[in-house]
Design a protein around this motif. Structure first.
Motif, PDB file in Angstrom:
ATOM      1  N   THR A  19      40.679  51.338  37.748  1.00  0.00           N
ATOM      2  CA  THR A  19      40.963  51.087  36.333  1.00  0.00           C
ATOM      3  C   THR A  19      42.372  50.545  36.154  1.00  0.00           C
ATOM      4  O   THR A  19      42.603  49.638  35.345  1.00  0.00           O
ATOM      5  CB  THR A  19      40.760  52.373  35.513  1.00  0.00           C
ATOM      6  OG1 THR A  19      39.412  52.817  35.670  1.00  0.00           O
ATOM      7  CG2 THR A  19      41.040  52.144  34.043  1.00  0.00           C
ATOM      8  N   ALA A  22      42.198  46.915  37.126  1.00  0.00           N
ATOM      9  CA  ALA A  22      41.489  46.104  36.136  1.00  0.00           C
ATOM     10  C   ALA A  22      42.331  45.897  34.873  1.00  0.00           C
ATOM     11  O   ALA A  22      42.358  44.800  34.306  1.00  0.00           O
ATOM     12  CB  ALA A  22      40.156  46.750  35.786  1.00  0.00           C
ATOM     13  N   ASP A  26      44.045  42.432  33.270  1.00  0.00           N
ATOM     14  CA  ASP A  26      43.857  42.004  31.876  1.00  0.00           C
ATOM     15  C   ASP A  26      45.168  41.938  31.097  1.00  0.00           C
ATOM     16  O   ASP A  26      45.151  41.671  29.891  1.00  0.00           O
ATOM     17  CB  ASP A  26      42.893  42.967  31.164  1.00  0.00           C
ATOM     18  CG  ASP A  26      41.484  42.403  31.090  1.00  0.00           C
ATOM     19  OD1 ASP A  26      41.149  41.555  31.940  1.00  0.00           O
ATOM     20  OD2 ASP A  26      40.715  42.809  30.198  1.00  0.00           O
ATOM     21  N   GLU A 215      34.993  49.936  40.985  1.00  0.00           N
ATOM     22  CA  GLU A 215      35.275  48.743  40.191  1.00  0.00           C
ATOM     23  C   GLU A 215      34.232  48.515  39.097  1.00  0.00           C
ATOM     24  O   GLU A 215      34.553  47.971  38.036  1.00  0.00           O
ATOM     25  CB  GLU A 215      35.367  47.522  41.104  1.00  0.00           C
ATOM     26  CG  GLU A 215      36.598  47.484  41.998  1.00  0.00           C
ATOM     27  CD  GLU A 215      36.544  48.458  43.162  1.00  0.00           C
ATOM     28  OE1 GLU A 215      37.604  48.735  43.760  1.00  0.00           O
ATOM     29  OE2 GLU A 215      35.427  48.963  43.478  1.00  0.00           O
ATOM     30  N   ASP A 216      32.989  48.937  39.356  1.00  0.00           N
ATOM     31  CA  ASP A 216      31.944  48.805  38.326  1.00  0.00           C
ATOM     32  C   ASP A 216      32.290  49.642  37.100  1.00  0.00           C
ATOM     33  O   ASP A 216      32.150  49.198  35.959  1.00  0.00           O
ATOM     34  CB  ASP A 216      30.591  49.261  38.886  1.00  0.00           C
ATOM     35  CG  ASP A 216      30.084  48.384  40.011  1.00  0.00           C
ATOM     36  OD1 ASP A 216      30.279  47.159  39.944  1.00  0.00           O
ATOM     37  OD2 ASP A 216      29.494  48.931  40.955  1.00  0.00           O
ATOM     38  N   SER A 219      35.342  48.277  35.175  1.00  0.00           N
ATOM     39  CA  SER A 219      35.041  47.123  34.326  1.00  0.00           C
ATOM     40  C   SER A 219      34.435  47.556  32.996  1.00  0.00           C
ATOM     41  O   SER A 219      34.688  46.937  31.952  1.00  0.00           O
ATOM     42  CB  SER A 219      34.095  46.155  35.051  1.00  0.00           C
ATOM     43  OG  SER A 219      32.799  46.705  35.185  1.00  0.00           O
ATOM     44  N   ASP A 223      36.156  46.887  29.378  1.00  0.00           N
ATOM     45  CA  ASP A 223      35.359  46.192  28.367  1.00  0.00           C
ATOM     46  C   ASP A 223      35.362  46.960  27.048  1.00  0.00           C
ATOM     47  O   ASP A 223      35.516  46.362  25.971  1.00  0.00           O
ATOM     48  CB  ASP A 223      33.927  46.011  28.870  1.00  0.00           C
ATOM     49  CG  ASP A 223      33.042  45.322  27.834  1.00  0.00           C
ATOM     50  OD1 ASP A 223      33.300  44.149  27.519  1.00  0.00           O
ATOM     51  OD2 ASP A 223      32.103  45.966  27.332  1.00  0.00           O
TER      52      ASP A 223
END
Length: 262
Positions: A19, A22, A26, A215-216, A219, A223
């Motif tokens: 996280t 990710a 972003d 990672e799934d 994401s 989101d």
């Protein structure tokens, strides 16, 4: 997300570390929080995140975290990810100390960090228009399974805590999001659950086609935090296609069923 700051607990490995990566990708400023300084330093070198060494089960550590954050600006998002499981024994035979540890980290840790950082999230909401409070729970907090006793109980409690927070914060621009992953193959979760027994840990995923990876889940978290300010993804249950329930896992390749020959 330039100038937006997120705090991620349990950031030294697994979903937490993913996280952080990710969010940094972003454009978020990220404060990664965990107990293991060496892993945090490596993550900081990789991603440019800030790190704070703290244990979410410690009043003193969490108070020091809040004090540090308050002195350096608002918090626009909190991801309560720290947690874990111990054991797979029955309710009758399981170790009470394991239950106490699971409640301390999965429930009281979430309460402790949330209480300490909500004033900072309010500052962030005033600045951004919305703040995100994301609790990473588990499918185990929604569906019980044999051997899950203590972990089920702790994650059901974390789910309830999240539901109550959503009621209590109604009317404020704070999104309360629950992400409940199913089977996720990470480097440590099953290993911790089975006391370092690598063979038992590996057996959890054996034969399961494409379990989720950290990672799934990361994401999905990012989101939810990226939605327009008026959109709140209250509850997201994310499972691999091979998993219908905690106790129902397909093994081997996924294939379509053919109509019976006539």
């Amino acid at each position: 997300m330039d100038g937006m700051r997120a705090v991620v607990t349990g950031a030294s490995s697994g979903i937490g570390a993913a996280t952080v990566r990710a969010l940094r990708h972003d454009g978020w400023d990220v404060v990664a929080v965990a107990r293991r300084e060496d892993r945090l330093r490596a993550l900081a070198a990789e991603t440019g995140c800030e790190v704070v060494v703290a244990d979410v089960t410690s009043d003193a550590d969490v108070a020091a975290l809040a004090e540090h954050l308050a002195s350096t600006g608002p918090v626009h998002a909190l991801v309560n990810n720290a947690g874990g499981a111990k054991g797979l024994a029955s309710v009758e035979e399981s170790d009470l100390a394991d239950w106490a540890w699971m409640f301390e980290v999965n429930v009281l840790g979430v309460k402790r960090v949330t209480s300490a950082l909500l004033p900072l999230l309010r500052r962030g909401a005033d600045e951004r228009g919305v703040a995100d409070l994301v609790n990473v729970t588990s499918l185990a907090g929604h569906v019980a399974y044999v051997g899950g006793g203590g972990y089920n109980a702790a994650k059901f409690a974390a789910h309830a805590l999240t539901e109550v927070l959503r009621l209590e914060l109604n009317g404020e621009p704070i999104r309360v999001v629950e992400v409940a992953p199913g089977l996720v193959k990470t480097d440590e979760f099953a290993l911790v659950r089975f006391g370092g027994d690598r063979e038992r840990a590996d057996a959890v995923y054996e034969g399961v086609p494409e379990p989720l990876v950290a990672e799934d889940v990361a994401s999905v978290i990012v989101d939810a935090m990226s939605k327009p300010p008026h959109v709140d993804l209250d509850l997201i249950v994310v499972k691999p296609v091979a998993q219908a329930a905690p106790h129902r896992l397909a093994k081997g390749p996924l294939v379509t069923r053919r109509e019976a020959s006539r």
